[in-house]
Design a protein around this motif. Structure first.
Motif, PDB file in Angstrom:
ATOM      1  N   LEU A 101       3.320   4.603  11.550  1.00 12.51           N
ATOM      2  CA  LEU A 101       2.461   3.633  12.236  1.00 12.51           C
ATOM      3  C   LEU A 101       1.499   2.981  11.253  1.00 12.51           C
ATOM      4  O   LEU A 101       1.322   1.761  11.248  1.00 12.51           O
ATOM      5  N   VAL A 102       0.868   3.800  10.405  1.00 16.18           N
ATOM      6  CA  VAL A 102      -0.102   3.248   9.457  1.00 16.18           C
ATOM      7  C   VAL A 102       0.591   2.354   8.447  1.00 16.18           C
ATOM      8  O   VAL A 102       0.147   1.240   8.151  1.00 16.18           O
ATOM      9  N   ALA A 103       1.724   2.816   7.895  1.00 17.97           N
ATOM     10  CA  ALA A 103       2.437   2.009   6.916  1.00 17.97           C
ATOM     11  C   ALA A 103       2.925   0.703   7.518  1.00 17.97           C
ATOM     12  O   ALA A 103       2.836  -0.362   6.893  1.00 17.97           O
ATOM     13  N   THR A 104       3.429   0.771   8.761  1.00 19.19           N
ATOM     14  CA  THR A 104       3.913  -0.446   9.425  1.00 19.19           C
ATOM     15  C   THR A 104       2.775  -1.408   9.698  1.00 19.19           C
ATOM     16  O   THR A 104       2.910  -2.622   9.523  1.00 19.19           O
ATOM     17  N   ALA A 105       1.625  -0.858  10.108  1.00 22.68           N
ATOM     18  CA  ALA A 105       0.484  -1.719  10.409  1.00 22.68           C
ATOM     19  C   ALA A 105       0.042  -2.493   9.181  1.00 22.68           C
ATOM     20  O   ALA A 105      -0.266  -3.678   9.251  1.00 22.68           O
ATOM     21  N   ILE A 106       0.044  -1.824   8.017  1.00 20.61           N
ATOM     22  CA  ILE A 106      -0.384  -2.520   6.811  1.00 20.61           C
ATOM     23  C   ILE A 106       0.686  -3.503   6.350  1.00 20.61           C
ATOM     24  O   ILE A 106       0.402  -4.617   5.920  1.00 20.61           O
ATOM     25  N   ALA A 107       1.942  -3.112   6.453  1.00 21.00           N
ATOM     26  CA  ALA A 107       3.028  -4.007   6.027  1.00 21.00           C
ATOM     27  C   ALA A 107       3.060  -5.263   6.868  1.00 21.00           C
ATOM     28  O   ALA A 107       3.337  -6.361   6.366  1.00 21.00           O
ATOM     29  N   ILE A 128     -11.813   2.241   3.432  1.00 16.92           N
ATOM     30  CA  ILE A 128     -12.692   3.415   3.295  1.00 16.92           C
ATOM     31  C   ILE A 128     -12.976   4.025   4.662  1.00 16.92           C
ATOM     32  O   ILE A 128     -12.995   5.255   4.822  1.00 16.92           O
ATOM     33  N   THR A 129     -13.181   3.170   5.656  1.00 13.19           N
ATOM     34  CA  THR A 129     -13.419   3.669   7.009  1.00 13.19           C
ATOM     35  C   THR A 129     -12.220   4.445   7.533  1.00 13.19           C
ATOM     36  O   THR A 129     -12.370   5.487   8.186  1.00 13.19           O
ATOM     37  N   TYR A 130     -11.025   3.956   7.226  1.00 18.98           N
ATOM     38  CA  TYR A 130      -9.823   4.673   7.664  1.00 18.98           C
ATOM     39  C   TYR A 130      -9.734   6.046   6.998  1.00 18.98           C
ATOM     40  O   TYR A 130      -9.469   7.056   7.661  1.00 18.98           O
ATOM     41  N   GLU A 131      -9.957   6.094   5.690  1.00 22.49           N
ATOM     42  CA  GLU A 131      -9.945   7.381   4.999  1.00 22.49           C
ATOM     43  C   GLU A 131     -10.979   8.333   5.597  1.00 22.49           C
ATOM     44  O   GLU A 131     -10.701   9.520   5.825  1.00 22.49           O
ATOM     45  N   MET A 169       0.834  -1.179   0.000  1.00 19.86           N
ATOM     46  CA  MET A 169       0.000   0.000   0.000  1.00 19.86           C
ATOM     47  C   MET A 169       0.873   1.235   0.000  1.00 19.86           C
ATOM     48  O   MET A 169       1.880   1.291   0.675  1.00 19.86           O
ATOM     49  N   ARG A 170       0.491   2.254  -0.708  1.00 22.90           N
ATOM     50  CA  ARG A 170       1.243   3.487  -0.745  1.00 22.90           C
ATOM     51  C   ARG A 170       0.445   4.582  -0.062  1.00 22.90           C
ATOM     52  O   ARG A 170      -0.772   4.662  -0.182  1.00 22.90           O
ATOM     53  N   PHE A 171       1.131   5.445   0.613  1.00 19.11           N
ATOM     54  CA  PHE A 171       0.529   6.591   1.272  1.00 19.11           C
ATOM     55  C   PHE A 171       1.110   7.853   0.643  1.00 19.11           C
ATOM     56  O   PHE A 171       2.333   8.057   0.663  1.00 19.11           O
ATOM     57  N   ALA A 172       0.243   8.724   0.135  1.00 17.31           N
ATOM     58  CA  ALA A 172       0.715   9.983  -0.424  1.00 17.31           C
ATOM     59  C   ALA A 172       1.103  10.908   0.697  1.00 17.31           C
ATOM     60  O   ALA A 172       0.431  10.983   1.724  1.00 17.31           O
ATOM     61  N   LYS A 173       2.204  11.615   0.516  1.00 18.19           N
ATOM     62  CA  LYS A 173       2.720  12.490   1.552  1.00 18.19           C
ATOM     63  C   LYS A 173       2.173  13.899   1.377  1.00 18.19           C
ATOM     64  O   LYS A 173       2.037  14.404   0.273  1.00 18.19           O
ATOM     65  N   ALA A 174       1.894  14.544   2.506  1.00 19.64           N
ATOM     66  CA  ALA A 174       1.473  15.928   2.486  1.00 19.64           C
ATOM     67  C   ALA A 174       2.704  16.804   2.524  1.00 19.64           C
ATOM     68  O   ALA A 174       3.842  16.327   2.637  1.00 19.64           O
ATOM     69  N   GLY A 175       2.497  18.111   2.482  1.00 21.69           N
ATOM     70  CA  GLY A 175       3.600  19.047   2.547  1.00 21.69           C
ATOM     71  C   GLY A 175       4.245  19.007   3.905  1.00 21.69           C
ATOM     72  O   GLY A 175       3.760  18.370   4.833  1.00 21.69           O
ATOM     73  N   PRO A 176       5.347  19.719   4.088  1.00 24.02           N
ATOM     74  CA  PRO A 176       6.060  19.705   5.373  1.00 24.02           C
ATOM     75  C   PRO A 176       5.216  20.300   6.461  1.00 24.02           C
ATOM     76  O   PRO A 176       4.550  21.301   6.273  1.00 24.02           O
ATOM     77  N   ALA A 177       5.239  19.649   7.635  1.00 27.95           N
ATOM     78  CA  ALA A 177       4.450  20.120   8.764  1.00 27.95           C
ATOM     79  C   ALA A 177       5.256  21.137   9.541  1.00 27.95           C
ATOM     80  O   ALA A 177       6.449  21.323   9.334  1.00 27.95           O
ATOM     81  N   GLY A 178       4.565  21.766  10.507  1.00 32.96           N
ATOM     82  CA  GLY A 178       5.227  22.728  11.372  1.00 32.96           C
ATOM     83  C   GLY A 178       6.191  22.030  12.305  1.00 32.96           C
ATOM     84  O   GLY A 178       6.200  20.815  12.453  1.00 32.96           O
ATOM     85  N   VAL A 200      -4.928   3.697   0.122  1.00 38.56           N
ATOM     86  CA  VAL A 200      -5.572   4.572   1.106  1.00 38.56           C
ATOM     87  C   VAL A 200      -5.042   5.983   0.927  1.00 38.56           C
ATOM     88  O   VAL A 200      -3.828   6.207   0.885  1.00 38.56           O
ATOM     89  N   ASP A 201      -5.960   6.922   0.809  1.00 40.04           N
ATOM     90  CA  ASP A 201      -5.585   8.328   0.668  1.00 40.04           C
ATOM     91  C   ASP A 201      -5.598   8.967   2.048  1.00 40.04           C
ATOM     92  O   ASP A 201      -6.653   9.333   2.574  1.00 40.04           O
ATOM     93  N   ALA A 202      -4.420   9.065   2.656  1.00 40.68           N
ATOM     94  CA  ALA A 202      -4.299   9.664   3.985  1.00 40.68           C
ATOM     95  C   ALA A 202      -3.624  11.033   3.924  1.00 40.68           C
ATOM     96  O   ALA A 202      -3.013  11.471   4.890  1.00 40.68           O
ATOM     97  N   ARG A 203      -3.739  11.704   2.791  1.00 39.05           N
ATOM     98  CA  ARG A 203      -3.103  13.008   2.657  1.00 39.05           C
ATOM     99  C   ARG A 203      -3.812  14.050   3.513  1.00 39.05           C
ATOM    100  O   ARG A 203      -5.044  14.059   3.599  1.00 39.05           O
ATOM    101  N   LEU A 204      -3.037  14.911   4.118  1.00 37.86           N
ATOM    102  CA  LEU A 204      -3.559  16.006   4.927  1.00 37.86           C
ATOM    103  C   LEU A 204      -2.792  17.276   4.587  1.00 37.86           C
ATOM    104  O   LEU A 204      -1.617  17.211   4.203  1.00 37.86           O
ATOM    105  N   PRO A 205      -3.436  18.430   4.731  1.00 37.63           N
ATOM    106  CA  PRO A 205      -2.722  19.679   4.466  1.00 37.63           C
ATOM    107  C   PRO A 205      -1.538  19.843   5.416  1.00 37.63           C
ATOM    108  O   PRO A 205      -1.470  19.238   6.483  1.00 37.63           O
TER     109      PRO A 205
END
Length: 496
Positions: A23-29, A390-393, A1-10, A40-45
């Motif tokens: 955590l999410v990537a490890t859980a799926i792996a 879908i529930t996770y998204e 599974m791939r997770f798209a990365k958001a921009g740099p956080a504060g 899964v689209d877990a992108r956030l601003p």
């Protein structure tokens, strides 16, 4: 599974955000699925559109209620987390999940070991015997046996490892549900407490308003008796007085109900109301710590629970797929048998024979005829994985929406409090001037009471805004994932 990365956080949110994505990537792996898991689209601003919070220590969110510097609130939350029904129910559910996991792990690793025993007694009566050389002897024969059979599956294709990961992720989800229930309980206690305090302040203002209405009515009634004003003025002030007194009665009932509800919430429902002091004072809400949206992946218990559920569903899919492969079981066995029978040589005597035997075998099982059912199970579990994804998204998006909305509304509440506080100060100045003018004989009592009434009305509006701001601050703390410490848990859901 791939997770798209958001921009740099504060700066304040980047460590938690990175840990949450890991955590999410490890859980799926860890689920080790053969079939690819839905993306899964877990992108956030990178940041909230709401005003940024105050740079504070990350641990501020863990026990955010201590930031209000209110000993009564601290005691209420501590009591609720220890003995409230919601807290005890969450603990019982977690204990159930731990017991279930322990049984499942034992079932995975401890072989099936039935210990069987039997005893048999046979009475033989010789009815007729002919011919020479017969050795048949009548009498009582007894046979005792004990067998210890073991069945152990050789985990050549990783079926047991896959099942273990499912069990661990199920417990991780239960642990996050437990933490989420406790965090929600702390927030409910704080909101109920501030609601009760708001009622207490409003009740004090309502009683003062009733006193002012009584004074205005007395003045109007006296003027009416002397013919200095119309009698309708007395009727109007009487109606205002009745409304003010009704407001006092309503707030008294609301305060009593709020105190009782709060006692029930913390697990002291039968205690007297006097045991819960509620001061008619509203303090200013503490600053909200700065956070980045990506930190929600690690801070929000519901998000981490959804990730663990997805990993568990993916692991179950792996287990179902591995069921198509042959199964090899080792089957060692140990047996002990003792037989007691009548002696053929001496009448009335018995002969005892004790023997032992052991075997070592292996069984190969190929699910040839079960393949259609197994394929159907795989397809159904694949649909469950899709639902979990879908529930996770949805959970991630809802978490971001709750945090964003709470921050925006809290900022609006704080600006509203500032504006109403300025208006209340001006009304207080006007009342003070009117009071001094009345004392000097420059204004009449009606003018002084109306000025005070205006000031009390401004105080009532300010009280409502302050109460809402305090409750919104609690809601914001909860939306940001406050109320528990993620550092107290292992970072991998399957390592619980």
């Amino acid at each position: 599974m791939r997770f798209a990365k958001a921009g740099p956080a504060g700066r304040s949110g980047s460590p938690l955000r990175a840990r949450g994505a890991a955590l999410v990537a490890t859980a799926i792996a860890l689920s080790g699925c053969v079939t690819p898991v839905p993306k899964v689209d877990a992108r956030l601003p990178a940041a909230y559109e709401a005003p940024a919070g105050t740079p504070l220590a990350a641990e501020t969110l863990d026990q955010w209620w201590t930031s209000f510097d209110d000993p009564v609130l601290n005691e209420l939350v501590t009591t609720a987390l220890a003995q409230a029904p919601d807290a005890r129910l969450a603990a019982a559910r977690l204990e159930e999940a731990r017991a279930v996991r322990l049984g499942q792990v034992r079932q995975l690793y401890i072989p099936s070991t039935p210990l069987t025993g039997s005893a048999q007694r046979t009475d033989t009566d010789i009815i007729d015997q002919s011919g020479s050389g017969g050795f048949t002897q009548g009498g009582v024969s007894k046979t005792y046996s004990a067998n210890f059979d073991v069945s152990w599956e050789l985990d050549l294709i990783g079926r047991r490892r896959a099942a273990r990961k499912v069990v661990d992720n199920d417990l991780a989800a239960a642990r996050f549900a437990y933490e989420g229930a406790r965090a929600a309980l702390a927030a409910n206690v704080a909101q109920s407490y501030f609601e009760a305090r708001g009622y207490a302040v409003q009740l004090e203002d309502a009683r003062q308003n009733a006193r002012i209405a009584q004074g205005l009515h007395d003045v109007a009634a006296e003027k009416g008796r002397r013919g200095l004003s119309a009698t309708s003025e007395g009727e109007r002030t009487a109606a205002d007085l009745a409304q003010a007194q009704a407001q006092v009665a309503q707030l008294e009932a609301q305060l009593q109900a709020a105190r009782r509800s709060l006692l029930i919430l913390v697990g002291k429902g039968v205690d007297p109301l006097a045991s819960l002091p509620v001061e008619p004072v509203l303090a200013q809400a503490p600053p909200i710590p700065a956070a980045a949206p990506g930190a929600l992946l690690a801070r929000r218990p519901d998000v981490r629970e959804a990730a663990a559920r997805l990993a568990s569903a993916s692991g179950n899919l792996n287990v179902n797929e591995l069921a198509l492969f042959p199964t090899i079981n080792l089957a060692p066995s140990v047996g002990l048998t003792k037989s007691i029978s009548p002696s053929f040589l001496q009448t009335g005597e018995t002969t005892s024979t004790t023997s032992s035997a052991w075997t070592l075998g292996a069984n190969l099982s190929v699910p040839v005829l079960n393949i259609p059912k197994l394929l159907s199970d795989i397809k159904a579990q694949g649909a469950r994985v899709e639902q979990a994804a879908i529930t996770y998204e949805q959970t991630v998006q809802q978490a971001f929406g709750e945090a964003e909305n709470a921050l925006v509304q809290l900022d609006a509440d704080q600006r509203r409090v500032a504006l109403l506080a300025a208006g209340e100060r001006r009304a207080a100045v006007a009342y003070e001037a009117s009071r001094k003018g009345y004392a000097a004989g420059l204004t009449d009592l009606t003018t002084a009471l109306q000025a005070e009434q205006s000031w009390r009305g401004a105080r009532t509006a300010l009280t409502g805004a302050q109460t809402q701001a305090l409750q919104r601050a609690v809601q914001t703390y909860k939306a940001l994932g406050g109320g528990w410490s993620p550092q107290s848990l292992p970072q991998k859901p399957s390592a619980q």
